[in-house]
Write a protein that holds these residues in place. Sequence first.
Motif, PDB file in Angstrom:
ATOM      1  N   ASN A   4      59.496  28.035  10.426  1.00  0.00           N
ATOM      2  CA  ASN A   4      58.747  28.819   9.963  1.00  0.00           C
ATOM      3  C   ASN A   4      58.466  26.731   9.856  1.00  0.00           C
ATOM      4  O   ASN A   4      59.443  25.894   9.200  1.00  0.00           O
ATOM      5  N   VAL A   5      57.639  26.286   9.998  1.00  0.00           N
ATOM      6  CA  VAL A   5      56.608  25.572   9.402  1.00  0.00           C
ATOM      7  C   VAL A   5      55.831  25.235   7.987  1.00  0.00           C
ATOM      8  O   VAL A   5      54.806  26.203   7.742  1.00  0.00           O
ATOM      9  N   VAL A   6      55.617  24.233   7.184  1.00  0.00           N
ATOM     10  CA  VAL A   6      54.589  24.571   6.244  1.00  0.00           C
ATOM     11  C   VAL A   6      54.129  22.702   5.986  1.00  0.00           C
ATOM     12  O   VAL A   6      54.628  22.337   6.511  1.00  0.00           O
ATOM     13  N   ILE A   7      52.715  23.281   6.126  1.00  0.00           N
ATOM     14  CA  ILE A   7      52.147  21.402   5.982  1.00  0.00           C
ATOM     15  C   ILE A   7      51.288  21.846   4.175  1.00  0.00           C
ATOM     16  O   ILE A   7      50.198  22.466   3.739  1.00  0.00           O
ATOM     17  N   LEU A   8      51.594  20.523   3.439  1.00  0.00           N
ATOM     18  CA  LEU A   8      51.271  20.398   2.484  1.00  0.00           C
ATOM     19  C   LEU A   8      49.852  20.024   2.557  1.00  0.00           C
ATOM     20  O   LEU A   8      49.743  18.590   3.140  1.00  0.00           O
ATOM     21  N   ALA A   9      49.189  20.648   1.978  1.00  0.00           N
ATOM     22  CA  ALA A   9      47.312  20.477   2.137  1.00  0.00           C
ATOM     23  C   ALA A   9      46.600  20.207   1.186  1.00  0.00           C
ATOM     24  O   ALA A   9      45.119  20.813   1.160  1.00  0.00           O
ATOM     25  N   ALA A  10      47.213  20.888  -0.162  1.00  0.00           N
ATOM     26  CA  ALA A  10      46.368  21.150  -1.066  1.00  0.00           C
ATOM     27  C   ALA A  10      45.242  19.795  -1.941  1.00  0.00           C
ATOM     28  O   ALA A  10      45.138  20.179  -2.652  1.00  0.00           O
ATOM     29  N   GLY A  11      46.007  18.573  -1.874  1.00  0.00           N
ATOM     30  CA  GLY A  11      45.739  17.814  -2.974  1.00  0.00           C
ATOM     31  C   GLY A  11      44.030  17.502  -2.815  1.00  0.00           C
ATOM     32  O   GLY A  11      43.816  17.558  -1.626  1.00  0.00           O
ATOM     33  N   ILE A  51      53.566  28.963  10.709  1.00  0.00           N
ATOM     34  CA  ILE A  51      52.690  27.791  10.120  1.00  0.00           C
ATOM     35  C   ILE A  51      51.621  28.577   9.688  1.00  0.00           C
ATOM     36  O   ILE A  51      50.945  28.973   9.080  1.00  0.00           O
ATOM     37  N   THR A  52      52.925  27.231   7.705  1.00  0.00           N
ATOM     38  CA  THR A  52      52.012  28.343   6.477  1.00  0.00           C
ATOM     39  C   THR A  52      51.609  26.681   5.759  1.00  0.00           C
ATOM     40  O   THR A  52      52.140  26.003   5.967  1.00  0.00           O
ATOM     41  N   THR A  53      50.402  26.628   5.803  1.00  0.00           N
ATOM     42  CA  THR A  53      49.840  25.614   4.771  1.00  0.00           C
ATOM     43  C   THR A  53      48.791  25.752   3.274  1.00  0.00           C
ATOM     44  O   THR A  53      48.586  27.201   3.077  1.00  0.00           O
ATOM     45  N   VAL A  54      49.451  24.873   2.870  1.00  0.00           N
ATOM     46  CA  VAL A  54      48.931  25.166   1.267  1.00  0.00           C
ATOM     47  C   VAL A  54      48.008  24.208   1.019  1.00  0.00           C
ATOM     48  O   VAL A  54      47.838  23.377   1.315  1.00  0.00           O
ATOM     49  N   VAL A  55      47.319  24.931   0.568  1.00  0.00           N
ATOM     50  CA  VAL A  55      45.231  24.375   0.500  1.00  0.00           C
ATOM     51  C   VAL A  55      45.449  24.700  -1.354  1.00  0.00           C
ATOM     52  O   VAL A  55      45.991  25.824  -2.202  1.00  0.00           O
ATOM     53  N   ILE A  62      39.198  23.839   5.097  1.00  0.00           N
ATOM     54  CA  ILE A  62      40.907  23.647   6.391  1.00  0.00           C
ATOM     55  C   ILE A  62      40.485  25.816   7.141  1.00  0.00           C
ATOM     56  O   ILE A  62      41.150  25.389   7.902  1.00  0.00           O
ATOM     57  N   ILE A  63      40.261  26.660   5.961  1.00  0.00           N
ATOM     58  CA  ILE A  63      40.973  27.533   6.008  1.00  0.00           C
ATOM     59  C   ILE A  63      39.579  27.736   7.119  1.00  0.00           C
ATOM     60  O   ILE A  63      40.278  28.783   8.988  1.00  0.00           O
ATOM     61  N   GLU A  64      38.845  27.291   7.772  1.00  0.00           N
ATOM     62  CA  GLU A  64      37.704  27.404   8.417  1.00  0.00           C
ATOM     63  C   GLU A  64      38.270  26.801   9.810  1.00  0.00           C
ATOM     64  O   GLU A  64      38.134  27.299  10.803  1.00  0.00           O
ATOM     65  N   ALA A  65      38.597  25.742   9.957  1.00  0.00           N
ATOM     66  CA  ALA A  65      38.909  24.738  11.117  1.00  0.00           C
ATOM     67  C   ALA A  65      40.363  25.285  11.932  1.00  0.00           C
ATOM     68  O   ALA A  65      40.833  25.852  12.854  1.00  0.00           O
ATOM     69  N   PHE A  66      40.850  26.160  10.662  1.00  0.00           N
ATOM     70  CA  PHE A  66      42.697  26.278  11.221  1.00  0.00           C
ATOM     71  C   PHE A  66      43.161  28.081  10.880  1.00  0.00           C
ATOM     72  O   PHE A  66      43.608  28.207  10.293  1.00  0.00           O
ATOM     73  N   GLU A  70      48.807  30.833   8.280  1.00  0.00           N
ATOM     74  CA  GLU A  70      49.163  31.459   7.120  1.00  0.00           C
ATOM     75  C   GLU A  70      48.987  30.474   6.134  1.00  0.00           C
ATOM     76  O   GLU A  70      48.940  28.684   6.266  1.00  0.00           O
ATOM     77  N   TYR A  71      48.226  31.184   4.772  1.00  0.00           N
ATOM     78  CA  TYR A  71      48.181  30.155   3.674  1.00  0.00           C
ATOM     79  C   TYR A  71      48.788  30.967   2.266  1.00  0.00           C
ATOM     80  O   TYR A  71      48.921  31.918   1.843  1.00  0.00           O
ATOM     81  N   VAL A  72      48.387  29.691   1.830  1.00  0.00           N
ATOM     82  CA  VAL A  72      49.589  29.493   0.351  1.00  0.00           C
ATOM     83  C   VAL A  72      48.475  29.083  -0.252  1.00  0.00           C
ATOM     84  O   VAL A  72      47.975  28.384  -0.450  1.00  0.00           O
ATOM     85  N   TYR A  73      47.889  29.894  -1.651  1.00  0.00           N
ATOM     86  CA  TYR A  73      46.841  28.737  -2.490  1.00  0.00           C
ATOM     87  C   TYR A  73      47.611  28.778  -3.782  1.00  0.00           C
ATOM     88  O   TYR A  73      48.722  29.223  -4.643  1.00  0.00           O
ATOM     89  N   ASN A  74      47.481  27.085  -4.010  1.00  0.00           N
ATOM     90  CA  ASN A  74      47.330  26.241  -5.354  1.00  0.00           C
ATOM     91  C   ASN A  74      46.637  26.028  -6.095  1.00  0.00           C
ATOM     92  O   ASN A  74      45.522  24.992  -6.133  1.00  0.00           O
ATOM     93  N   GLU A  75      46.220  27.001  -6.679  1.00  0.00           N
ATOM     94  CA  GLU A  75      45.015  26.932  -7.829  1.00  0.00           C
ATOM     95  C   GLU A  75      45.782  25.444  -8.651  1.00  0.00           C
ATOM     96  O   GLU A  75      44.038  25.498  -9.035  1.00  0.00           O
ATOM     97  N   ALA A  76      46.089  24.906  -9.003  1.00  0.00           N
ATOM     98  CA  ALA A  76      46.028  24.435  -9.960  1.00  0.00           C
ATOM     99  C   ALA A  76      46.581  23.040  -8.672  1.00  0.00           C
ATOM    100  O   ALA A  76      47.549  22.240  -9.749  1.00  0.00           O
TER     101      ALA A  76
END
Length: 230
Positions: A4-11, A51-55, A62-66, A70-76
């Motif tokens: 399980n890999v997570v990419i932090l990409a919300a910023g 792969i789970t990406t935090v967006v 990002i979602i369109e490109a990949f 899986e995706y997790v949303y950081n609304e804040a």
Amino acid sequence: MTVNVVILAAGMGSRLGRSLPKPLTELSDGRTIMQQQHDNIRAAFGTDVTITTVVGYKLEHIIEAFPDVEYVYNEAYDQTNTSKSLLRALKATGKSGVLWLNGDVVFDPQALVRSASLVHADRSFVTVNTAKVSDEEVKYTVDAEGFINEISKQVVGGLGEAVGINYISSAHKQALIQQLKRVDDQDYFERGIELAIQHDGLRIEPVDISDLYAVEVDFAEDLERANLFV
């Protein structure tokens, strides 16, 4: 074993001055930062990986490109730092250990290959180098047994830089989740690691990749340096 890999990409990545999320910045070889990360993940772990990406910021790009991860949303995303993005990801990935990357790191594929045995052994680690570091970089120290002791931008007398590629074991995961809940919204995830070491006795190994390249792209000059390697 599925990794399980997570990419932090919300910023927002405002310091680089680009209109798109920073992980979609194009490198000199035509790939984006995130595409080279995906390629490196597959090179180390094959197809048996989730792969789970935090967006957050402009997530649709990002979602369109990949579209196939899986995706997790950081609304804040505009009010919180990497500690809360990682918290959301760890809570969404069940009980298994998690390898996570900052979404703006350009790195040698061998960095993951070298640490794959620790991932498969489910042993927590932080990937580091022993280069001279500046105030802006996350620094670390180790204890008498060689495990991570301190890890933050504020460390005095740091041995080098923590490069933003890390693994938390299944046994340590819940402790890190609890500490990430405690930290301030503007804290980096490293603060959660420090607290888990101090209060829960986590033993986290440093993995030295000083002989490999790893560049966290914050500014234009970082991008220029990363492009020398890819």
